[in-house]
Design a protein around this motif. Structure first.
Motif, PDB file in Angstrom:
ATOM      1  N   GLY A  55       0.801  -1.216   0.000  1.00  9.70           N
ATOM      2  CA  GLY A  55       0.000   0.000   0.000  1.00  9.70           C
ATOM      3  C   GLY A  55       0.836   1.268   0.000  1.00  9.70           C
ATOM      4  O   GLY A  55       2.073   1.225   0.114  1.00  9.70           O
ATOM      5  N   ASN A  56       0.148   2.382  -0.105  1.00  6.66           N
ATOM      6  CA  ASN A  56       0.750   3.707  -0.090  1.00  6.66           C
ATOM      7  C   ASN A  56       1.184   4.040   1.348  1.00  6.66           C
ATOM      8  O   ASN A  56       0.477   4.700   2.094  1.00  6.66           O
ATOM      9  CB  ASN A  56      -0.281   4.711  -0.609  1.00  6.66           C
ATOM     10  CG  ASN A  56       0.291   6.107  -0.758  1.00  6.66           C
ATOM     11  OD1 ASN A  56       1.372   6.402  -0.245  1.00  6.66           O
ATOM     12  ND2 ASN A  56      -0.420   6.962  -1.447  1.00  6.66           N
ATOM     13  N   GLY A  57       2.341   3.506   1.744  1.00  3.41           N
ATOM     14  CA  GLY A  57       2.811   3.612   3.123  1.00  3.41           C
ATOM     15  C   GLY A  57       1.999   2.694   4.025  1.00  3.41           C
ATOM     16  O   GLY A  57       0.997   2.108   3.598  1.00  3.41           O
ATOM     17  N   SER A  58       2.447   2.569   5.281  1.00  4.24           N
ATOM     18  CA  SER A  58       1.634   1.813   6.252  1.00  4.24           C
ATOM     19  C   SER A  58       0.315   2.511   6.456  1.00  4.24           C
ATOM     20  O   SER A  58      -0.673   1.889   6.862  1.00  4.24           O
ATOM     21  CB  SER A  58       2.342   1.726   7.599  1.00  4.24           C
ATOM     22  OG  SER A  58       3.590   1.121   7.459  1.00  4.24           O
ATOM     23  N   ASP A  59       0.283   3.817   6.192  1.00  4.12           N
ATOM     24  CA  ASP A  59      -0.954   4.582   6.373  1.00  4.12           C
ATOM     25  C   ASP A  59      -2.134   3.884   5.698  1.00  4.12           C
ATOM     26  O   ASP A  59      -3.215   3.784   6.276  1.00  4.12           O
ATOM     27  CB  ASP A  59      -0.807   5.994   5.771  1.00  4.12           C
ATOM     28  CG  ASP A  59       0.306   6.782   6.435  1.00  4.12           C
ATOM     29  OD1 ASP A  59       0.547   6.568   7.631  1.00  4.12           O
ATOM     30  OD2 ASP A  59       0.937   7.613   5.752  1.00  4.12           O
TER      31      ASP A  59
ATOM     32  N   MET B  67      -1.276   7.182  14.386  1.00  4.87           N
ATOM     33  CA  MET B  67      -2.165   7.027  13.226  1.00  4.87           C
ATOM     34  C   MET B  67      -3.332   6.074  13.475  1.00  4.87           C
ATOM     35  O   MET B  67      -4.352   6.155  12.796  1.00  4.87           O
ATOM     36  CB  MET B  67      -1.383   6.575  11.984  1.00  4.87           C
ATOM     37  CG  MET B  67      -0.694   7.678  11.228  1.00  4.87           C
ATOM     38  SD  MET B  67      -1.798   9.025  10.713  1.00  4.87           S
ATOM     39  CE  MET B  67      -2.633   8.272   9.318  1.00  4.87           C
ATOM     40  N   TYR B  68      -3.183   5.144  14.449  1.00  2.00           N
ATOM     41  CA  TYR B  68      -4.303   4.223  14.702  1.00  2.00           C
ATOM     42  C   TYR B  68      -5.516   5.021  15.162  1.00  2.00           C
ATOM     43  O   TYR B  68      -6.647   4.740  14.774  1.00  2.00           O
ATOM     44  CB  TYR B  68      -3.961   3.153  15.752  1.00  2.00           C
ATOM     45  CG  TYR B  68      -2.613   2.496  15.585  1.00  2.00           C
ATOM     46  CD1 TYR B  68      -2.105   2.187  14.323  1.00  2.00           C
ATOM     47  CD2 TYR B  68      -1.826   2.170  16.698  1.00  2.00           C
ATOM     48  CE1 TYR B  68      -0.860   1.589  14.181  1.00  2.00           C
ATOM     49  CE2 TYR B  68      -0.588   1.565  16.557  1.00  2.00           C
ATOM     50  CZ  TYR B  68      -0.107   1.290  15.300  1.00  2.00           C
ATOM     51  OH  TYR B  68       1.134   0.705  15.158  1.00  2.00           O
ATOM     52  N   LYS B  69      -5.258   6.031  16.012  1.00  3.72           N
ATOM     53  CA  LYS B  69      -6.388   6.838  16.517  1.00  3.72           C
ATOM     54  C   LYS B  69      -6.895   7.811  15.444  1.00  3.72           C
ATOM     55  O   LYS B  69      -8.101   8.003  15.297  1.00  3.72           O
ATOM     56  CB  LYS B  69      -5.990   7.605  17.784  1.00  3.72           C
ATOM     57  CG  LYS B  69      -7.117   8.493  18.279  1.00  3.72           C
ATOM     58  CD  LYS B  69      -6.922   8.999  19.676  1.00  3.72           C
ATOM     59  CE  LYS B  69      -8.098   9.789  20.223  1.00  3.72           C
ATOM     60  NZ  LYS B  69      -9.006  10.419  19.285  1.00  3.72           N
ATOM     61  N   VAL B  70      -5.959   8.405  14.704  1.00  7.12           N
ATOM     62  CA  VAL B  70      -6.387   9.348  13.650  1.00  7.12           C
ATOM     63  C   VAL B  70      -7.307   8.635  12.655  1.00  7.12           C
ATOM     64  O   VAL B  70      -8.379   9.142  12.295  1.00  7.12           O
ATOM     65  CB  VAL B  70      -5.144   9.944  12.925  1.00  7.12           C
ATOM     66  CG1 VAL B  70      -5.557  10.742  11.704  1.00  7.12           C
ATOM     67  CG2 VAL B  70      -4.345  10.822  13.889  1.00  7.12           C
TER      68      VAL B  70
END
Ligand code: PLP
Length: 382
Positions: A112-116, A143-146
């Motif tokens: 994917g496009n980064g782990s994001d 990022m998990y919360k975002v």
């Protein structure tokens, strides 16, 4: 049945239920492993609209069986090769190399496009907005919360202890019938330590949903990576990235390793050409030379241990926390003013003081020897 055998039986039933729920088939290097041949309960975990989704079928997906020479199918411009053509939507060449390097079959890899992207997709696949929730260790990667907030999914943080560890029961106690995902980052960011393996294994065995282990920093750790345990845990997704040990943060390439069934759903939901041609090309170059990475990792681990020892000798450093990553956390006498002082000198570290359990802590990424020496020199003059 006595109490002990009753407990044992309920453990076995729980295991059977998880296996039934996922009823997965593993394809390990051309051999198909079918754990349970029953109706797949992954369906129950998925959002209905996702389970029933007919994915976009791209022009490049639709022909097969012949060597193609003339491409008049995708409304591309015939000029400006190679950038005129859409890239491989399933990144087969990159995945073949990732498979070799990571020891995971191609069918069990998502790129994917980064782990994001690999962090966001599980929310979109499994969590009904406004209804479902996820559980995560706290503190951890932000990022998990975002992504939970973006997807309108309740985020339930469970505080680590003073050694930055957690028990399985604390995480499981935070779950209810609507908990779809448990997030565990190991080595954890920003604390730097591995989360203890027994707790991770227990969560994987007892939780009836998806467990995501983010191993972005596992190349810097002496612990065996969880991706090696894929066949044992049908409910596990492991995340890796090219951004850390591989030195390729700019190209944005993240990976998820999971059962073929879960990967197939990721591929159905992702944007058709989610990894662009330049990224695929650069990833192929990098993956052909894993020995360069081994060398960098060795140097960075050595530098980490030297820098941590030097920090312990600084009068402005109160504590250095153990690290299995390419950074460490240091408790300082006054993190904010030390941070401001370093910024003035053009040296940027991460001030983590406002994060739970990290009062007065700076997070230091390991740089080159000369960068680390410059940091220490500046701190000595503080
Ligand atoms: C735990 C963890 N996972 C993932 C990432 C981001 O990875 P990527 O660059 O692949 O999006 C980070 C970045 O700092 C991280 O700390």
């Amino acid at each position: 049945m006595d109490a002990v055998s009753e407990a044992g039986a309920s453990e076995i039933m729980r295991e059977v239920n998880i296996r039934k729920r996922f009823a997965l088939h593993y394809s390990i290097f051309n051999i198909n492993y079918s754990i349970v041949n029953e109706v797949n309960d992954l369906k129950e975990l998925c959002r209905k609209n996702i389970w029933e989704l007919s994915p976009y079928s791209s022009a490049r997906n639709e022909y097969s069986g012949h060597v193609a020479r003339v491409f008049l199918d995708a409304n591309e411009n015939p000029y400006n090769a190679p950038y005129n053509r859409y890239p491989d939507p399933l990144q087969q060449e990159v995945k073949t190399l990732v498979s070799k390097v990571k020891g995971v079959p191609v069918d069990n890899i998502f790129l994917g496009n980064g782990s994001d992207e690999a962090i966001d997709l599980p929310y979109r696949i499994f969590c009904r907005p406004g209804i479902d929730n996820v559980v995560a260790i706290e503190p951890t990667y932000g990022m998990y919360k975002v992504c939970a907030d973006i997807n309108d999914v309740e985020y339930r943080p469970v505080l680590l202890d003073e050694h930055f560890q957690i028990t399985a029961s604390k995480l499981l106690d935070a779950c209810d019938a609507n908990t779809k995902i448990i997030w565990i980052c190991s080595p954890n960011n920003p604390t730097g330590n591995n989360i203890n393996r027994e707790a991770i294994e227990e969560v994987l065995q007892k939780f009836n949903g998806i467990v995501i282990i983010d191993e972005a920093y596992s190349d810097f750790s002496n612990e065996k990576p969880m991706r090696a345990e894929l066949r044992k845990h049908p409910n596990m997704i492991v995340l890796n990235t090219m951004s850390k040990a591989w030195g390729c943060a700019a190209i944005r390439l993240g990976m998820a390793f999971a059962s073929k069934e879960i990967i197939d759903i990721f591929n159905k939901v992702k944007y058709p050409y989610n990894v662009n041609l330049l990224t695929q090309k650069q990833a192929i170059e990098a993956l052909k030379d894993p020995f360069a990475v081994d060398k960098w990792v060795k140097i960075l681990i050595q530098e980490r241990s030297q820098l941590m020892s030097t920090f312990l000798e600084l009068p402005i450093c109160e504590k250095v926390y153990p690290s299995n990553a390419n950074f460490f956390l240091a408790k300082m006498t006054d993190a904010q003013s030390i941070y401001d002082y370093l910024v003035e000198k053009g040296i940027i570290v991460r001030n983590r003081s406002r994060i739970q359990l990290c009062g007065n802590c700076l997070r230091i990424t390991i740089g080159t020897k000369s960068e680390n020496t410059e940091l220490v020199g500046a701190l000595r003059n503080y």
